[in-house]
Scaffold this motif. Structure first.
Motif, PDB file in Angstrom:
ATOM      1  N   LEU A 163       1.028  -1.239  -0.077  1.00 42.91           N
ATOM      2  CA  LEU A 163      -0.212  -0.049   0.013  1.00 42.91           C
ATOM      3  C   LEU A 163       0.837   1.254   0.092  1.00 42.91           C
ATOM      4  CD1 LEU A 163      -3.102  -0.034  -0.137  1.00 42.91           C
ATOM      5  CD2 LEU A 163      -2.147  -2.214   0.819  1.00 42.91           C
ATOM      6  N   GLU A 164       1.803   1.263   0.719  1.00 40.13           N
ATOM      7  CA  GLU A 164       2.921   2.475   0.709  1.00 40.13           C
ATOM      8  C   GLU A 164       3.404   2.608  -0.961  1.00 40.13           C
ATOM      9  OE1 GLU A 164       4.309   2.381   5.345  1.00 40.13           O
ATOM     10  OE2 GLU A 164       5.628   1.428   3.778  1.00 40.13           O
ATOM     11  N   LYS A 165       3.652   1.506  -1.457  1.00 38.71           N
ATOM     12  CA  LYS A 165       4.165   1.597  -2.695  1.00 38.71           C
ATOM     13  C   LYS A 165       3.244   2.438  -3.654  1.00 38.71           C
ATOM     14  CE  LYS A 165       7.643  -1.908  -2.523  1.00 38.71           C
ATOM     15  NZ  LYS A 165       8.524  -3.135  -3.012  1.00 38.71           N
ATOM     16  N   PHE A 166       1.890   1.915  -3.511  1.00 36.95           N
ATOM     17  CA  PHE A 166       0.771   2.507  -4.229  1.00 36.95           C
ATOM     18  C   PHE A 166       0.890   3.921  -3.975  1.00 36.95           C
ATOM     19  CE2 PHE A 166      -0.709  -1.758  -5.359  1.00 36.95           C
ATOM     20  CZ  PHE A 166      -1.233  -1.552  -6.763  1.00 36.95           C
ATOM     21  N   ARG A 167       0.887   4.428  -2.860  1.00 37.01           N
ATOM     22  CA  ARG A 167       0.632   5.730  -2.324  1.00 37.01           C
ATOM     23  C   ARG A 167       1.833   6.691  -2.828  1.00 37.01           C
ATOM     24  NH1 ARG A 167      -1.223   7.612   3.636  1.00 37.01           N
ATOM     25  NH2 ARG A 167      -3.239   6.865   2.738  1.00 37.01           N
ATOM     26  N   SER A 168       3.007   5.932  -3.142  1.00 38.94           N
ATOM     27  CA  SER A 168       4.195   6.672  -3.439  1.00 38.94           C
ATOM     28  C   SER A 168       4.296   6.786  -4.913  1.00 38.94           C
ATOM     29  CB  SER A 168       5.584   6.230  -2.847  1.00 38.94           C
ATOM     30  OG  SER A 168       5.607   4.924  -3.351  1.00 38.94           O
ATOM     31  N   LYS A 169       3.269   6.100  -5.591  1.00 35.59           N
ATOM     32  CA  LYS A 169       3.183   5.898  -7.166  1.00 35.59           C
ATOM     33  C   LYS A 169       4.188   4.946  -7.651  1.00 35.59           C
ATOM     34  CE  LYS A 169      -0.015   9.088  -6.846  1.00 35.59           C
ATOM     35  NZ  LYS A 169      -1.477   8.768  -7.225  1.00 35.59           N
ATOM     36  N   GLU A 170       4.847   4.198  -6.713  1.00 35.07           N
ATOM     37  CA  GLU A 170       5.970   3.142  -7.255  1.00 35.07           C
ATOM     38  C   GLU A 170       5.094   2.296  -7.874  1.00 35.07           C
ATOM     39  OE1 GLU A 170       9.179   0.055  -5.894  1.00 35.07           O
ATOM     40  OE2 GLU A 170       8.635   1.796  -4.390  1.00 35.07           O
ATOM     41  N   PHE A 209      -4.003   3.343  18.209  1.00 34.08           N
ATOM     42  CA  PHE A 209      -2.704   4.428  18.513  1.00 34.08           C
ATOM     43  C   PHE A 209      -1.505   3.633  18.237  1.00 34.08           C
ATOM     44  CE2 PHE A 209      -6.270   5.436  21.311  1.00 34.08           C
ATOM     45  CZ  PHE A 209      -6.462   6.978  20.879  1.00 34.08           C
ATOM     46  N   ASP A 210      -1.512   2.478  17.445  1.00 36.88           N
ATOM     47  CA  ASP A 210      -0.371   1.851  17.044  1.00 36.88           C
ATOM     48  C   ASP A 210      -0.166   1.772  15.566  1.00 36.88           C
ATOM     49  OD1 ASP A 210       1.707   0.090  16.520  1.00 36.88           O
ATOM     50  OD2 ASP A 210       0.897  -1.791  17.314  1.00 36.88           O
ATOM     51  N   ASN A 211       1.064   2.156  14.868  1.00 30.23           N
ATOM     52  CA  ASN A 211       1.276   2.156  13.594  1.00 30.23           C
ATOM     53  C   ASN A 211       2.035   1.087  12.940  1.00 30.23           C
ATOM     54  OD1 ASN A 211       0.731   4.386  11.324  1.00 30.23           O
ATOM     55  ND2 ASN A 211       3.031   4.499  11.202  1.00 30.23           N
ATOM     56  N   GLY A 212       2.141   0.240  13.783  1.00 33.74           N
ATOM     57  CA  GLY A 212       2.843  -1.060  13.483  1.00 33.74           C
ATOM     58  C   GLY A 212       4.138  -0.697  12.701  1.00 33.74           C
ATOM     59  N   GLU A 213       4.236  -1.508  11.631  1.00 35.16           N
ATOM     60  CA  GLU A 213       5.443  -1.497  10.721  1.00 35.16           C
ATOM     61  C   GLU A 213       5.492  -0.156   9.758  1.00 35.16           C
ATOM     62  OE1 GLU A 213       6.016  -5.470   9.014  1.00 35.16           O
ATOM     63  OE2 GLU A 213       6.331  -6.305  10.977  1.00 35.16           O
ATOM     64  N   GLY A 214       4.180   0.426   9.613  1.00 38.89           N
ATOM     65  CA  GLY A 214       3.838   1.300   8.567  1.00 38.89           C
ATOM     66  C   GLY A 214       4.901   2.668   8.836  1.00 38.89           C
ATOM     67  N   ARG A 215       5.649   2.783   7.734  1.00 35.15           N
ATOM     68  CA  ARG A 215       6.578   3.873   7.499  1.00 35.15           C
ATOM     69  C   ARG A 215       5.924   5.264   7.436  1.00 35.15           C
ATOM     70  NH1 ARG A 215      10.446   0.979   3.180  1.00 35.15           N
ATOM     71  NH2 ARG A 215      11.265  -0.709   4.900  1.00 35.15           N
ATOM     72  N   THR A 216       4.569   5.435   6.831  1.00 39.18           N
ATOM     73  CA  THR A 216       3.756   6.556   6.705  1.00 39.18           C
ATOM     74  C   THR A 216       2.682   6.683   7.632  1.00 39.18           C
ATOM     75  OG1 THR A 216       2.359   5.619   5.096  1.00 39.18           O
ATOM     76  CG2 THR A 216       4.519   6.665   4.286  1.00 39.18           C
ATOM     77  N   THR A 217       1.540   7.145   7.234  1.00 37.20           N
ATOM     78  CA  THR A 217       0.487   7.150   8.247  1.00 37.20           C
ATOM     79  C   THR A 217      -0.467   5.875   8.018  1.00 37.20           C
ATOM     80  OG1 THR A 217      -1.056   8.255   6.491  1.00 37.20           O
ATOM     81  CG2 THR A 217       0.290   9.608   8.033  1.00 37.20           C
ATOM     82  N   ILE A 218      -0.150   4.877   7.140  1.00 38.23           N
ATOM     83  CA  ILE A 218      -0.823   3.639   7.091  1.00 38.23           C
ATOM     84  C   ILE A 218      -0.228   2.622   7.883  1.00 38.23           C
ATOM     85  CG2 ILE A 218      -1.374   1.780   5.382  1.00 38.23           C
ATOM     86  CD1 ILE A 218      -0.611   3.787   2.956  1.00 38.23           C
ATOM     87  N   ALA A 219      -1.042   2.042   8.659  1.00 38.92           N
ATOM     88  CA  ALA A 219      -0.766   1.185   9.907  1.00 38.92           C
ATOM     89  C   ALA A 219      -0.887  -0.196   9.621  1.00 38.92           C
ATOM     90  CB  ALA A 219      -1.655   1.505  11.063  1.00 38.92           C
ATOM     91  N   GLY A 220       0.045  -1.061   9.826  1.00 41.90           N
ATOM     92  CA  GLY A 220      -0.020  -2.604   9.243  1.00 41.90           C
ATOM     93  C   GLY A 220       1.099  -3.388   9.724  1.00 41.90           C
ATOM     94  N   GLY A 221       1.409  -4.615   9.582  1.00 39.68           N
ATOM     95  CA  GLY A 221       2.491  -5.374   9.743  1.00 39.68           C
ATOM     96  C   GLY A 221       2.261  -6.877   9.721  1.00 39.68           C
ATOM     97  N   GLN A 222       3.107  -7.468   9.162  1.00 40.30           N
ATOM     98  CA  GLN A 222       3.339  -9.005   9.179  1.00 40.30           C
ATOM     99  C   GLN A 222       1.783  -9.488   8.464  1.00 40.30           C
ATOM    100  OE1 GLN A 222       3.501 -10.157  13.239  1.00 40.30           O
ATOM    101  NE2 GLN A 222       5.871 -10.144  13.042  1.00 40.30           N
ATOM    102  N   GLY A 223       1.409  -8.924   7.285  1.00 37.67           N
ATOM    103  CA  GLY A 223       0.385  -9.168   6.490  1.00 37.67           C
ATOM    104  C   GLY A 223      -1.133  -8.901   6.818  1.00 37.67           C
ATOM    105  N   THR A 224      -0.979  -7.956   8.095  1.00 40.50           N
ATOM    106  CA  THR A 224      -2.290  -7.597   8.525  1.00 40.50           C
ATOM    107  C   THR A 224      -2.350  -5.990   8.618  1.00 40.50           C
ATOM    108  OG1 THR A 224      -1.845  -7.839  10.601  1.00 40.50           O
ATOM    109  CG2 THR A 224      -2.658  -9.695   9.920  1.00 40.50           C
ATOM    110  N   MET A 225      -3.378  -5.429   8.581  1.00 37.71           N
ATOM    111  CA  MET A 225      -3.758  -3.877   8.339  1.00 37.71           C
ATOM    112  C   MET A 225      -4.586  -3.492   9.378  1.00 37.71           C
ATOM    113  SD  MET A 225      -2.742  -2.599   4.580  1.00 37.71           S
ATOM    114  CE  MET A 225      -2.256  -1.168   5.231  1.00 37.71           C
ATOM    115  N   TRP A 226      -4.822  -2.744   9.968  1.00 37.91           N
ATOM    116  CA  TRP A 226      -5.664  -1.951  11.161  1.00 37.91           C
ATOM    117  C   TRP A 226      -5.766  -0.452  10.790  1.00 37.91           C
ATOM    118  CZ3 TRP A 226      -1.319  -4.441  12.742  1.00 37.91           C
ATOM    119  CH2 TRP A 226      -0.492  -3.545  13.225  1.00 37.91           C
ATOM    120  N   THR A 227      -7.061   0.190  11.524  1.00 42.38           N
ATOM    121  CA  THR A 227      -7.207   1.575  11.421  1.00 42.38           C
ATOM    122  C   THR A 227      -6.711   2.213  12.535  1.00 42.38           C
ATOM    123  OG1 THR A 227      -9.269   1.181  10.041  1.00 42.38           O
ATOM    124  CG2 THR A 227      -9.146   3.322  11.349  1.00 42.38           C
TER     125      THR A 227
END
Length: 693
Positions: A163-170, A209-227
């Motif tokens: 998802l971060e690569k889609f947001r960065s247009k990669e 309030f946990d961003n997980g492994e997300g480097r931007t504002t998108i939260a997730g990690g280890q194959g899962t994502m949350w709000t």
């Protein structure tokens, strides 16, 4: 002086002719035939927007679904399959098992092997070629193209890196648009401006309030994502910036606002007209508004108050860490304030303030901001089934939004095991619950004439000497309505009752006995009442009589029939029994101790009042003349109704001895009370022929 001028050719065609002039032969030089409607492209009919959920990486199916639904656009609500070739290395073992179990891309053999477990992690046991998570790499490479525009949010099982690569247009995929808290979409179709506002990921209170492994504002990690709460705050900011009162707002989420009170309140804050969600994985889609599922406004307030309490517990725990962390970031402070403002408008109790942000008791409307309470009735919510099971279509035309919902639904073919009127069913099929409609009978069973024991409408012969029973595999033998013993290896009486008393089951005069004709006459045995188990019955007999016992059959709820090969063996075993087992002293009615009597088969002829074969109410077994029973019959009640079969007070033959429990009248219905002073559910056969004392 006037100068004659040549007439101007308005169409710039050398062969232009005035009205009424004779046309020249053949088409004009360079002329081409026009399309219908003089070259104008006119779109007719409604615009169809297909709403689906959980394609789980099967992205080729998007084109197939669009063709099936005749869709011009697709809205997807998460678990899209945002995995690339590197996602398998990052996904957690537990998440991988879950994704593999429901993936339409992984073979059934691999799924079965994964579910059975084994030594080592799944990634080591199977090569990557056997664990395809998604067809997204085919879209990215251009090998597969989306034929209609697809608008989607991300779900709970996605890769945050993708998802971060889609947001960065990669990563770019034509016709694929991701709607999130930072980007909304506007569709001007069918006279409607459709504004799509999206929020992806699972809603988990302790991860807000946990961003997980997300480097931007998108939260997730280890194959899962949350709000996260900041995403909710940014969505409120985005919705306010693009607000236009002429637009129709659609809130697209993965989690269901019906289950998550904070999302429900957020949809009101966004002034949404519709919400489309998934995440419940139902076989049917649902369509509702809050007014239709909440009996009162206070009931709805209570649901929001419970969600607010859950959030407040988390917020008070992390408040001391979150506020200092965003102290230097003014943007994040604004987003947090927006999100907290949504929660603050939620009521604290069921009888609290207006759940739509209006004023509570003692407060001014301007203090909280008045929001139209008509959202309680007017905001409509759609929860989708998985894409493999159904879809929703929004049909938009002339400013009106219609709906069309389809679902594969549940499979009820297993209920075909219930007998249908006039359909003969094999004994084994009826006992095992096989469906005569779902499983065709062999050709021989379909074309062969019915056997003697088949269910017919003819009355049984009234005078016929008893004959020994020879078990035959007749395919036409049925399970009739009255529970009686089965001398051969056959289902238990309770199973017979369930099979025969299904709604609509009918039978002729011969169907009043659960065993072949004359089978009870061939039984040589002892009738045992108040028996708890077969072992307890065997302990009653002498050691020399135990080997002579052929079998012990259940007869009724608490009675048994001990069968012997010959009458000599039966009589000898009876003589060897203790006296307190064969009879009771006057006044001693101990139902906890077994009582043994000689078994005698019921007589073949009954009076019109005291028999079992031809008497019965319209709610029970067959009426006189062998007519079929009518009305509803309980699956476990035999020929009696629900209240009668349960032995309730006033029931015919109940535990209090009503109508036959003491007087012996009305055959098997009265005998459900058993002999006076004995087991509460006596045998139907023992009333007509009482055991010898």
């Amino acid at each position: 002086m006037f100068v004659s001028q040549q007439p101007r050719n308005p169409y710039n065609a050398p062969a232009y002719l005035a009205n009424g002039a004779t046309p020249h032969a053949g088409p004009a030089p360079g002329a081409v035939p026009l399309l219908p409607n003089q070259g104008r492209v006119i779109q007719t009919g409604p615009i169809r927007v297909l709403c689906i959920a959980d394609v789980r990486g099967n992205l080729r199916s998007l084109n197939d679904l669009a063709k099936s639904a005749r869709a011009d656009y697709i809205i997807h609500t998460g678990d899209f399959g945002f995995y690339d070739d590197s996602s398998l290395d990052r996904i957690a073992e537990k998440t991988l098992k879950h994704v593999a179990q429901y993936s339409p891309l992984i073979s059934e053999a691999t799924k079965k092997a994964i579910s059975q477990g084994g030594a080592g992690p799944v990634k080591q046991r199977f090569p990557a070629s056997e664990l395809p998570l998604s067809e997204l790499p085919l879209l990215i490479s251009g090998a597969v193209k989306l034929e209609v525009p697809v608008y989607t949010v991300w779900g709970a099982c996605e890769d945050v890196r993708v998802l971060e690569k889609f947001r960065s247009k990669e990563y770019k995929v034509p016709n694929l648009f991701i709607i999130d808290e930072a980007q909304s979409m506007l569709l001007e179709i069918g006279g409607v401006k459709l504004r799509l506002l999206g929020l992806g990921g699972a809603v988990v209170m302790h991860k807000l309030f946990d961003n997980g492994e997300g480097r931007t504002t998108i939260a997730g990690g280890q194959g899962t994502m949350w709000t996260t709460l900041l995403q909710m705050g940014e969505l409120v900011d985005t919705a306010n910036r693009v607000y236009d009162p002429t637009e129709t707002r659609v809130f697209v989420t993965h989690a269901s606002p019906a289950r998550e009170g904070i999302l429900n309140q957020l949809s009101v804050t966004l002034k949404a007209d519709f919400s489309i969600s998934a995440g419940l994985h139902f076989r049917y889609g649902s369509s509702y508004n809050e007014f239709s599922v909440n009996p009162t406004l206070d009931h709805y307030r209570g649901k929001l108050a419970a969600s607010k309490a859950s959030f407040s517990d988390v917020w008070e725990t992390v408040k001391g860490e979150v506020e200092p962390a965003i102290q230097q970031n003014e943007t994040q402070q604004t987003l947090l304030k927006n999100a907290l403002g949504v929660v603050e408008k939620m009521p604290s109790t069921a009888a609290g303030g207006n759940p739509f942000g209006g004023a509570a008791a003692g407060q001014s409307a301007a203090a909280l901001g008045q929001v139209d309470e008509s959202a309680f009735k007017n905001m409509w919510n759609f929860n989708l089934a998985d894409a493999a099971f159904g879809w929703l279509v929004l049909e938009i035309q002339d400013g009106r939004i219609g709906t069309e919902m389809r679902a594969q639904g549940f499979n009820f073919s297993h209920r075909g095991a219930k007998q249908q009127p006039g359909v003969a069913q094999p004994t084994g099929a009826a006992a095992s619950g096989a469906s005569p409609l779902a499983t065709p009978a062999p050709p021989s069973a379909q074309t062969a004439p019915p056997a003697v024991s088949s269910q017919t409408a003819r009355p049984a012969p009234q005078a016929q000497p008893p004959k020994p029973v020879v078990p035959t595999p007749s395919p036409a033998q049925v399970k009739p309505a009255t529970p009686q013993p089965v001398p051969t290896a056959s289902p238990a009486p309770r199973e017979l009752e369930k099979s025969a008393s299904a709604n609509g089951a009918t039978g002729g005069a011969e169907s009043q006995s659960p065993v072949p004709k004359n089978s009870a006459d061939s039984i040589i045995g002892l009738f045992v009442m108040n028996a708890q188990s077969d072992d307890q019955i065997r302990d009653l007999f002498a050691d020399e009589d135990k080997p002579k016992i052929l079998k012990i059959d259940k007869w009724g709820a608490a009675n048994k029939v001990v069968q012997f090969k010959t009458t000599e063996d039966r009589d000898a075993a009876m003589d060897h029994l203790p006296d307190d087992v064969k009879s009771r002293a006057p006044g001693q009615e101990d139902r906890s101790k077994p009582l043994v009597k000689l078994f005698q088969p019921p007589p073949r002829q009954f009076s019109s009042r005291g028999g079992a074969g031809n008497w019965g109410s319209s709610r029970g077994g067959a009426r006189e003349g062998g007519n079929a029973p009518s009305g509803y019959r309980s699956a476990g009640g035999g020929t009696a109704s629900d209240s009668e079969g349960a032995g309730r007070r006033g029931g015919r033959g109940g535990g209090r001895g009503g109508r036959g429990g003491e007087r012996g009248g009305r055959g098997p219905r009265g005998q459900r009370g058993g002999l006076k002073g004995e087991g509460g559910s006596g045998s139907p056969a023992t009333s007509a022929a009482a055991p010898d004392s």
